[in-house]
Scaffold this active site. Sequence first.
Site, PDB file in Angstrom:
ATOM      1  N   TYR A   1      21.907 -10.652  13.298  1.00 16.83           N
ATOM      2  CA  TYR A   1      22.248 -11.306  12.033  1.00 16.83           C
ATOM      3  C   TYR A   1      21.424 -12.558  11.841  1.00 16.83           C
ATOM      4  O   TYR A   1      21.125 -13.250  12.798  1.00 16.83           O
ATOM      5  CB  TYR A   1      23.730 -11.687  11.995  1.00 16.83           C
ATOM      6  CG  TYR A   1      24.690 -10.537  11.931  1.00 16.83           C
ATOM      7  CD1 TYR A   1      24.280  -9.231  11.668  1.00 16.83           C
ATOM      8  CD2 TYR A   1      26.057 -10.734  12.144  1.00 16.83           C
ATOM      9  CE1 TYR A   1      25.185  -8.183  11.616  1.00 16.83           C
ATOM     10  CE2 TYR A   1      26.967  -9.694  12.094  1.00 16.83           C
ATOM     11  CZ  TYR A   1      26.525  -8.421  11.840  1.00 16.83           C
ATOM     12  OH  TYR A   1      27.432  -7.392  11.788  1.00 16.83           O
TER      13      TYR A   1
ATOM     14  N   LEU B   1      35.323  -4.414   1.251  1.00 13.02           N
ATOM     15  CA  LEU B   1      35.025  -4.456  -0.183  1.00 13.02           C
ATOM     16  C   LEU B   1      33.831  -3.579  -0.555  1.00 13.02           C
ATOM     17  O   LEU B   1      33.324  -3.650  -1.684  1.00 13.02           O
ATOM     18  CB  LEU B   1      34.782  -5.901  -0.640  1.00 13.02           C
ATOM     19  CG  LEU B   1      36.020  -6.791  -0.683  1.00 13.02           C
ATOM     20  CD1 LEU B   1      35.646  -8.217  -1.063  1.00 13.02           C
ATOM     21  CD2 LEU B   1      37.070  -6.244  -1.646  1.00 13.02           C
TER      22      LEU B   1
ATOM     23  N   LYS C   1      32.797  -5.790  -9.793  1.00 10.22           N
ATOM     24  CA  LYS C   1      31.758  -6.476 -10.577  1.00 10.22           C
ATOM     25  C   LYS C   1      30.655  -5.540 -11.046  1.00 10.22           C
ATOM     26  O   LYS C   1      30.040  -5.771 -12.105  1.00 10.22           O
ATOM     27  CB  LYS C   1      31.162  -7.627  -9.778  1.00 10.22           C
ATOM     28  CG  LYS C   1      30.426  -7.244  -8.505  1.00 10.22           C
ATOM     29  CD  LYS C   1      29.910  -8.483  -7.789  1.00 10.22           C
ATOM     30  CE  LYS C   1      29.168  -8.151  -6.504  1.00 10.22           C
ATOM     31  NZ  LYS C   1      28.689  -9.369  -5.820  1.00 10.22           N
TER      32      LYS C   1
ATOM     33  N   PHE D   1      30.589  -3.490   0.099  1.00  9.27           N
ATOM     34  CA  PHE D   1      29.396  -4.200  -0.386  1.00  9.27           C
ATOM     35  C   PHE D   1      29.589  -4.719  -1.806  1.00  9.27           C
ATOM     36  O   PHE D   1      28.660  -4.711  -2.613  1.00  9.27           O
ATOM     37  CB  PHE D   1      28.171  -3.303  -0.320  1.00  9.27           C
ATOM     38  CG  PHE D   1      27.547  -3.196   1.044  1.00  9.27           C
ATOM     39  CD1 PHE D   1      26.174  -3.238   1.216  1.00  9.27           C
ATOM     40  CD2 PHE D   1      28.338  -3.054   2.167  1.00  9.27           C
ATOM     41  CE1 PHE D   1      25.603  -3.134   2.472  1.00  9.27           C
ATOM     42  CE2 PHE D   1      27.785  -2.955   3.417  1.00  9.27           C
ATOM     43  CZ  PHE D   1      26.401  -2.990   3.584  1.00  9.27           C
TER      44      PHE D   1
END
Length: 348
Positions: free
Chosen positions: A56, A238, A246, A240
Amino acid sequence: MPSLQHHALGGTALSVPDVCLGTMTFGEQTSEADAHAQLDYALAHGVNFFDTAEMYAVPARAETCGASEAIVGRWLRKQARDRVLIATKVAGPSRNLSWIRNGPPAMDRANIRAAIEGSLQRLQTDYVDLYQLHWPERNQPMFGQWQFEPGKERECTPIRAQLEALAELVKEGKVRAIGVSNEHPWGIMEFSRLAAEHGLPHIVSTQNAYNLLNRTYETSLTEVCHREQVSLLAYSPLAFGHLTGKYLTNPAAPGRLTQWPAFGQRYTKVNVAPAVAAYAELAKKHGLSLTQLALGFVRSRWFVASTIIGASSLEQLHETLPATLTPISPEIQAGIDAIHLQYTNPAP
């Protein structure tokens, strides 16, 4: 805000809250100052479980490799270490990550040891509470692939050898417990069988994608993990950002999927949009946001030990953390299951 619950990982004494803060945006979308504010906010609200990885920030690239761990480490050094639970992961081969240990070429003893030493240095700690294999070294479908292909078989480090390498780290006190990620039933069974047969550490968790659009864990892993005492750490609750709704009204809405279009291939499938629309309507019917429905659903499942939430900003975390604690009534669950039967796992 409702109270968090705690669950023992894999039947061990290691207990985690049912919400975990993921850190993969730290160092890419999220600045260090905002990241530290998120960590402070989470801890102040009882979330003392934080998940990171050596690869990451995400999307993975050489310039940000290790950034998330380093950001967490600079925060962690100011905390009471025994108050915080840190999970991290060793990257395996089979993905194009040439900047990590020159490959990494294998999930063997040398690579696992090099990975943990690097993670401990960046995290500025002597040990991690949970050390996970980020994905299997062997050939298996993952990250949006949905078919096993025997023709793609390759040489890989035996699972027993991986367990033996991890056992050394546990014995040395560098790792408290071990887990896997993105695993399938055969892998869980092999890790469990070999650990029992050879007196090696038992995997206590698997970190797999689980959300309203991808409930494949239920059909393939719930019984295996229940019987083998392997807890689920559910990531991508969620989907992505799809399950915020949205993208329904604005497919070009700001987010990881529009910033990096190739990042979420599993969410490009045909039934994703109609399934999201159906869940959004169900949420509206019950006076909830789609985010509340999606996060509350994952946390409510009996087999989920902890729901991993992430945020690109503190403002976003102010919404998602309370939303994760949304109660799911039997009536809402019945509505969810009805939609699931119509649009079964559109993003496996």
